[in-house]
Motif scaffolding. Sequence first.
Motif, PDB file in Angstrom:
ATOM      1  N   VAL A  61       2.781  -3.078   9.029  1.00 41.57           N
ATOM      2  CA  VAL A  61       4.189  -3.236   9.386  1.00 41.57           C
ATOM      3  C   VAL A  61       5.112  -2.495   8.415  1.00 41.57           C
ATOM      4  O   VAL A  61       6.153  -1.981   8.806  1.00 41.57           O
ATOM      5  N   SER A  62       4.740  -2.398   7.184  1.00 43.22           N
ATOM      6  CA  SER A  62       5.594  -1.831   6.139  1.00 43.22           C
ATOM      7  C   SER A  62       5.834  -0.337   6.353  1.00 43.22           C
ATOM      8  O   SER A  62       4.943   0.401   6.796  1.00 43.22           O
ATOM      9  N   ALA A  63       7.059   0.101   6.007  1.00 42.69           N
ATOM     10  CA  ALA A  63       7.387   1.525   6.086  1.00 42.69           C
ATOM     11  C   ALA A  63       6.668   2.287   4.981  1.00 42.69           C
ATOM     12  O   ALA A  63       6.361   3.468   5.135  1.00 42.69           O
ATOM     13  N   ARG A  64       6.411   1.589   3.854  1.00 35.16           N
ATOM     14  CA  ARG A  64       5.704   2.220   2.731  1.00 35.16           C
ATOM     15  C   ARG A  64       4.505   1.348   2.356  1.00 35.16           C
ATOM     16  O   ARG A  64       4.556   0.565   1.410  1.00 35.16           O
ATOM     17  N   PRO A  65       3.403   1.478   3.096  1.00 28.55           N
ATOM     18  CA  PRO A  65       2.230   0.642   2.814  1.00 28.55           C
ATOM     19  C   PRO A  65       1.593   1.001   1.461  1.00 28.55           C
ATOM     20  O   PRO A  65       1.569   2.167   1.081  1.00 28.55           O
ATOM     21  N   PHE A  66       1.151  -0.021   0.747  1.00 28.94           N
ATOM     22  CA  PHE A  66       0.482   0.221  -0.536  1.00 28.94           C
ATOM     23  C   PHE A  66      -1.002   0.500  -0.342  1.00 28.94           C
ATOM     24  O   PHE A  66      -1.670   0.977  -1.252  1.00 28.94           O
ATOM     25  N   ASP A  67      -1.516   0.227   0.868  1.00 24.56           N
ATOM     26  CA  ASP A  67      -2.922   0.496   1.188  1.00 24.56           C
ATOM     27  C   ASP A  67      -3.002   0.890   2.665  1.00 24.56           C
ATOM     28  O   ASP A  67      -3.364   0.081   3.517  1.00 24.56           O
ATOM     29  N   PRO A  68      -2.680   2.156   2.977  1.00 27.14           N
ATOM     30  CA  PRO A  68      -2.649   2.568   4.380  1.00 27.14           C
ATOM     31  C   PRO A  68      -4.034   2.572   5.016  1.00 27.14           C
ATOM     32  O   PRO A  68      -5.049   2.593   4.329  1.00 27.14           O
ATOM     33  N   TYR A  69      -4.028   2.560   6.362  1.00 23.23           N
ATOM     34  CA  TYR A  69      -5.269   2.605   7.133  1.00 23.23           C
ATOM     35  C   TYR A  69      -6.078   3.790   6.661  1.00 23.23           C
ATOM     36  O   TYR A  69      -5.531   4.848   6.452  1.00 23.23           O
ATOM     37  N   PRO A  70      -7.356   3.634   6.430  1.00 22.91           N
ATOM     38  CA  PRO A  70      -8.348   2.610   6.744  1.00 22.91           C
ATOM     39  C   PRO A  70      -8.515   1.558   5.647  1.00 22.91           C
ATOM     40  O   PRO A  70      -9.601   0.995   5.496  1.00 22.91           O
ATOM     41  N   PHE A  71      -7.491   1.306   4.861  1.00 25.34           N
ATOM     42  CA  PHE A  71      -7.435   0.231   3.871  1.00 25.34           C
ATOM     43  C   PHE A  71      -8.533   0.334   2.794  1.00 25.34           C
ATOM     44  O   PHE A  71      -9.304  -0.598   2.592  1.00 25.34           O
ATOM     45  N   PRO A  72      -8.576   1.463   2.090  1.00 25.36           N
ATOM     46  CA  PRO A  72      -9.616   1.626   1.060  1.00 25.36           C
ATOM     47  C   PRO A  72      -9.474   0.631  -0.089  1.00 25.36           C
ATOM     48  O   PRO A  72     -10.485   0.148  -0.616  1.00 25.36           O
ATOM     49  N   LEU A  73      -8.252   0.306  -0.469  1.00 24.62           N
ATOM     50  CA  LEU A  73      -8.061  -0.648  -1.565  1.00 24.62           C
ATOM     51  C   LEU A  73      -8.559  -2.040  -1.165  1.00 24.62           C
ATOM     52  O   LEU A  73      -9.199  -2.730  -1.973  1.00 24.62           O
ATOM     53  N   LEU A  74      -8.305  -2.441   0.069  1.00 26.50           N
ATOM     54  CA  LEU A  74      -8.815  -3.725   0.556  1.00 26.50           C
ATOM     55  C   LEU A  74     -10.340  -3.742   0.502  1.00 26.50           C
ATOM     56  O   LEU A  74     -10.942  -4.744   0.095  1.00 26.50           O
ATOM     57  N   SER A  75     -10.955  -2.650   0.891  1.00 20.89           N
ATOM     58  CA  SER A  75     -12.425  -2.562   0.832  1.00 20.89           C
ATOM     59  C   SER A  75     -12.932  -2.723  -0.588  1.00 20.89           C
ATOM     60  O   SER A  75     -13.920  -3.431  -0.828  1.00 20.89           O
ATOM     61  N   VAL A  76     -12.261  -2.094  -1.536  1.00 19.87           N
ATOM     62  CA  VAL A  76     -12.666  -2.209  -2.936  1.00 19.87           C
ATOM     63  C   VAL A  76     -12.481  -3.636  -3.428  1.00 19.87           C
ATOM     64  O   VAL A  76     -13.371  -4.211  -4.082  1.00 19.87           O
ATOM     65  N   VAL A  77     -11.340  -4.246  -3.114  1.00 21.55           N
ATOM     66  CA  VAL A  77     -11.066  -5.625  -3.544  1.00 21.55           C
ATOM     67  C   VAL A  77     -12.099  -6.579  -2.963  1.00 21.55           C
ATOM     68  O   VAL A  77     -12.657  -7.428  -3.670  1.00 21.55           O
ATOM     69  N   LEU A  78     -12.392  -6.449  -1.671  1.00 15.67           N
ATOM     70  CA  LEU A  78     -13.364  -7.343  -1.039  1.00 15.67           C
ATOM     71  C   LEU A  78     -14.776  -7.102  -1.566  1.00 15.67           C
ATOM     72  O   LEU A  78     -15.540  -8.056  -1.744  1.00 15.67           O
ATOM     73  N   SER A  79     -15.126  -5.862  -1.852  1.00 14.42           N
ATOM     74  CA  SER A  79     -16.444  -5.571  -2.426  1.00 14.42           C
ATOM     75  C   SER A  79     -16.566  -6.162  -3.819  1.00 14.42           C
ATOM     76  O   SER A  79     -17.587  -6.766  -4.174  1.00 14.42           O
ATOM     77  N   PHE A  80     -15.529  -5.974  -4.616  1.00 18.23           N
ATOM     78  CA  PHE A  80     -15.508  -6.532  -5.973  1.00 18.23           C
ATOM     79  C   PHE A  80     -15.606  -8.059  -5.917  1.00 18.23           C
ATOM     80  O   PHE A  80     -16.383  -8.676  -6.647  1.00 18.23           O
ATOM     81  N   GLU A  81     -14.857  -8.657  -5.008  1.00 16.70           N
ATOM     82  CA  GLU A  81     -14.880 -10.105  -4.827  1.00 16.70           C
ATOM     83  C   GLU A  81     -16.273 -10.573  -4.389  1.00 16.70           C
ATOM     84  O   GLU A  81     -16.789 -11.582  -4.884  1.00 16.70           O
ATOM     85  N   ALA A  82     -16.900  -9.835  -3.499  1.00 16.06           N
ATOM     86  CA  ALA A  82     -18.230 -10.205  -3.005  1.00 16.06           C
ATOM     87  C   ALA A  82     -19.250 -10.231  -4.137  1.00 16.06           C
ATOM     88  O   ALA A  82     -20.096 -11.135  -4.203  1.00 16.06           O
ATOM     89  N   VAL A  83     -19.167  -9.255  -5.031  1.00 14.12           N
ATOM     90  CA  VAL A  83     -20.093  -9.221  -6.167  1.00 14.12           C
ATOM     91  C   VAL A  83     -19.909 -10.455  -7.039  1.00 14.12           C
ATOM     92  O   VAL A  83     -20.881 -11.121  -7.414  1.00 14.12           O
ATOM     93  N   PHE A  84     -18.658 -10.767  -7.365  1.00 15.79           N
ATOM     94  CA  PHE A  84     -18.411 -11.927  -8.217  1.00 15.79           C
ATOM     95  C   PHE A  84     -18.766 -13.240  -7.530  1.00 15.79           C
ATOM     96  O   PHE A  84     -19.376 -14.119  -8.136  1.00 15.79           O
ATOM     97  N   LEU A  85     -18.388 -13.370  -6.277  1.00 17.42           N
ATOM     98  CA  LEU A  85     -18.680 -14.616  -5.574  1.00 17.42           C
ATOM     99  C   LEU A  85     -20.175 -14.818  -5.406  1.00 17.42           C
ATOM    100  O   LEU A  85     -20.673 -15.937  -5.536  1.00 17.42           O
ATOM    101  N   THR A  86     -20.893 -13.739  -5.162  1.00 17.95           N
ATOM    102  CA  THR A  86     -22.351 -13.829  -5.071  1.00 17.95           C
ATOM    103  C   THR A  86     -22.929 -14.294  -6.401  1.00 17.95           C
ATOM    104  O   THR A  86     -23.835 -15.135  -6.440  1.00 17.95           O
TER     105      THR A  86
END
Length: 165
Positions: A61-86
Amino acid sequence: MAPQGTINKNIEAILQLEEDDERQLPLLHRVSHKVGWFIGTTSFVIIEAAFVVIWLVLNVVSARPFDPYPFPLLSVVLSFEAVFLTSFVLIRQNTMDRQSQRRNHLDLQINLLAEKEATSVLKALHDIAAHFHIQLSADGQSKELAQDTPVDRIAQDLRSKEKQN
């Protein structure tokens, strides 16, 4: 059936052992247990889903997205989170395995004591029956049960049968 007082005493003793085990863990270990427990709840799934949805909405929705599609930063955050949660889950699982192993050892000790007590009672019963000239069951099983149980031989037999399978 055991008296209610004995049952309550046993329950309190078990709970006390578990509390002692928990207290002996270092603080970081206890924190990782709490995190590992929380990960397995529906609350965590809801929070995680809400986090991802909010992230996506803010970036679509944002005019200036901080993580535009395909959301690479989200992928990194979720991968990092997965390692720690595991890791948290595995730490918790390892502790639970150690507790289970200790409980199994305790169960074995209690079972061996109960076996010894039952054998002792059967021997006494045979002695009393012999003293009063009472004929016990002729099937021979009670005499066999009145003998000491050769735990080491049973364990060896079990191991050899496991190897055969």
